[in-house]
Write an enzyme that holds these catalytic residues in place. Structure first.
Site, PDB file in Angstrom:
ATOM      1  N   MET A 169      -8.099  -1.038  48.774  1.00 49.52           N
ATOM      2  CA  MET A 169      -9.316  -0.287  49.087  1.00 49.52           C
ATOM      3  C   MET A 169      -8.954   0.991  49.852  1.00 49.52           C
ATOM      4  SD  MET A 169     -12.300  -3.040  49.593  1.00 49.52           S
ATOM      5  CE  MET A 169     -11.957  -3.604  51.224  1.00 49.52           C
ATOM      6  N   ASP A 203      -4.595 -11.828  53.575  1.00 51.78           N
ATOM      7  CA  ASP A 203      -5.904 -12.289  53.092  1.00 51.78           C
ATOM      8  C   ASP A 203      -5.656 -13.558  52.275  1.00 51.78           C
ATOM      9  OD1 ASP A 203      -7.708  -9.796  53.776  1.00 51.78           O
ATOM     10  OD2 ASP A 203      -5.835  -9.048  52.976  1.00 51.78           O
ATOM     11  N   LEU A 257      -4.209   3.455  53.414  1.00 62.96           N
ATOM     12  CA  LEU A 257      -2.986   2.668  53.220  1.00 62.96           C
ATOM     13  C   LEU A 257      -2.105   2.622  54.462  1.00 62.96           C
ATOM     14  CD1 LEU A 257      -2.141   3.984  49.640  1.00 62.96           C
ATOM     15  CD2 LEU A 257      -3.479   1.970  50.275  1.00 62.96           C
ATOM     16  N   GLY A 316       1.576  -2.454  55.261  1.00 64.43           N
ATOM     17  CA  GLY A 316       1.286  -3.699  54.538  1.00 64.43           C
ATOM     18  C   GLY A 316       1.148  -3.395  53.051  1.00 64.43           C
ATOM     19  N   HIS A 317       0.358  -2.387  52.714  1.00 64.71           N
ATOM     20  CA  HIS A 317       0.190  -1.987  51.312  1.00 64.71           C
ATOM     21  C   HIS A 317       1.538  -1.531  50.728  1.00 64.71           C
ATOM     22  CE1 HIS A 317      -3.980  -0.996  52.955  1.00 64.71           C
ATOM     23  NE2 HIS A 317      -4.257  -1.842  51.987  1.00 64.71           N
ATOM     24  N   LEU A 322      -1.006  -5.763  60.141  1.00 59.79           N
ATOM     25  CA  LEU A 322      -1.537  -4.423  59.846  1.00 59.79           C
ATOM     26  C   LEU A 322      -2.789  -4.584  59.002  1.00 59.79           C
ATOM     27  CD1 LEU A 322       1.717  -2.432  59.001  1.00 59.79           C
ATOM     28  CD2 LEU A 322       0.649  -2.864  61.217  1.00 59.79           C
TER      29      LEU A 322
HETATM   30  P1  AMP Z   1      -7.126  -3.988  51.223  1.00 64.38           P
HETATM   31  O1  AMP Z   1      -6.853  -2.538  50.995  1.00 64.38           O
HETATM   32  O2  AMP Z   1      -7.357  -4.334  52.652  1.00 64.38           O
HETATM   33  O3  AMP Z   1      -8.150  -4.558  50.289  1.00 64.38           O
HETATM   34  O4  AMP Z   1      -5.762  -4.743  50.874  1.00 64.38           O
HETATM   35  C1  AMP Z   1      -5.116  -4.560  49.638  1.00 64.38           C
HETATM   36  C2  AMP Z   1      -3.991  -5.558  49.527  1.00 64.38           C
HETATM   37  O5  AMP Z   1      -3.072  -5.349  50.608  1.00 64.38           O
HETATM   38  C3  AMP Z   1      -4.453  -7.013  49.640  1.00 64.38           C
HETATM   39  O6  AMP Z   1      -3.732  -7.806  48.705  1.00 64.38           O
HETATM   40  C4  AMP Z   1      -4.106  -7.380  51.059  1.00 64.38           C
HETATM   41  O7  AMP Z   1      -3.875  -8.762  51.251  1.00 64.38           O
HETATM   42  C5  AMP Z   1      -2.818  -6.583  51.256  1.00 64.38           C
HETATM   43  N1  AMP Z   1      -2.554  -6.376  52.676  1.00 64.38           N
HETATM   44  C6  AMP Z   1      -3.405  -5.873  53.610  1.00 64.38           C
HETATM   45  N2  AMP Z   1      -2.823  -5.893  54.829  1.00 64.38           N
HETATM   46  C7  AMP Z   1      -1.588  -6.428  54.668  1.00 64.38           C
HETATM   47  C8  AMP Z   1      -0.502  -6.725  55.556  1.00 64.38           C
HETATM   48  N3  AMP Z   1      -0.572  -6.481  56.855  1.00 64.38           N
HETATM   49  N4  AMP Z   1       0.626  -7.269  55.030  1.00 64.38           N
HETATM   50  C9  AMP Z   1       0.720  -7.533  53.703  1.00 64.38           C
HETATM   51  N5  AMP Z   1      -0.274  -7.274  52.813  1.00 64.38           N
HETATM   52  C10 AMP Z   1      -1.407  -6.737  53.283  1.00 64.38           C
END
Ligand code: AMP
Length: 270
Positions: free
Chosen positions: A26, A146, A29, A32-33, A179
């Protein structure tokens, strides 16, 4: 790096690509991303990242409105990390057909965030179904941060498509806070609270390495954390990794927490 804003261009860009790794995001970034992108680049010939704030997975209008955004910075990060394709669809590109049968979460899975965020995972599964149908990746990289999302998406997507869901470990800061784009909504004091909450989970894991956890322990721990940090906790539970059933043993299980610091909702698992 090719930036794609609509489905016609997406279809053209995907012609002749047969080993495609997909990282759905989403935006806003962080490292983690980036860890997911690195894993995709290692495992697949080409990598596509999507940036789409999916409205149907937000059960709170303000949460959707306040979700952090910075597309220019995201594109800089993606370029630096040598991503092949970036897909930035509009709502109409994703929600371009109406479902005859609504996606439903199994009653057994109405636990943790599914219990506290009504229709959240229905929205997540809907958008993932639409994205996978459009992109047809061989592998999809998602974070354990998640965990329930990873668990439900894996179950749903792998029984419908050939794409494999690859779970990737949570990236944390030096103080063990995972993160998250939502961390940027916290002030310094609130960040300290979030770090303390994550440290508490890690301490619990060490403390109960051998012992069984008693029924009331987590109920009392939840209350004491709420009082100490002035936060509202939706749940604090120990659950098995394989099927997310409740357990009293640490082996092959994790602590799961969701809590609110003012109007920011955070989750962690350890
Ligand atoms: P989001 O942009 O928050 O929807 O996350 C996109 C992807 O990044 C999802 O698969 C999340 O689980 C992963 N993600 C978010 N934060 C982290 C993190 N700290 N470590 C690893 N993956 C992450």
């Amino acid at each position: 790096m090719k930036i794609i804003f609509n489905n016609t261009d997406l279809n053209k860009a995907l012609e002749n690509i047969n080993s495609l790794g997909f990282v759905p995001t989403m935006g806003f970034l962080h490292n983690g991303h980036i860890s997911l992108i690195k894993k995709s680049k290692k495992n697949c010939k080409k990598t596509i990242v999507s940036i789409f704030i999916n409205p149907t997975q937000f059960n709170n209008k303000n949460d959707l409105k306040n979700y952090p955004k910075n597309l220019n910075n995201d594109l800089k990060i993606l370029k630096k990390n040598k991503v092949d394709l970036v897909y930035i669809p509009k709502v109409k590109d994703i929600y371009n057909f109406k479902r005859k049968v609504k996606i439903k979460i199994n009653p057994n899975d109405q636990i943790l965030c599914a219990k506290f965020r009504k229709n959240h995972f229905e929205g997540v599964l809907d958008v993932m179904d639409r994205l996978v149908k459009l992109i047809k990746p061989i592998k999809i990289f998602m974070g354990e941060k998640d965990f329930q999302q990873l668990y439900l998406v894996k179950k749903f997507i792998e029984q419908k498509y050939k794409s494999k869901i690859i779970g990737c470990q949570t990236i944390r800061d030096k103080s063990n806070l995972p993160l998250s784009s939502r961390n940027y909504l916290l002030n310094k004091k609130d960040l300290l609270i979030a770090r303390s909450v994550s440290s508490e989970l890690i301490k619990l894991k060490k403390k109960f390495r051998i012992k069984k956890i008693s029924k009331n322990f987590l109920i009392n721990k939840k209350k004491s954390l709420e009082n100490e940090f002035k936060i509202k906790i939706d749940y604090l539970e120990l659950r098995k990794l394989k099927n997310l059933c409740k357990t009293s043993r640490i082996l092959k299980s994790r602590f799961f927490i969701a809590y609110h610091i003012k109007d920011v909702r955070l989750i962690d698992n350890f």
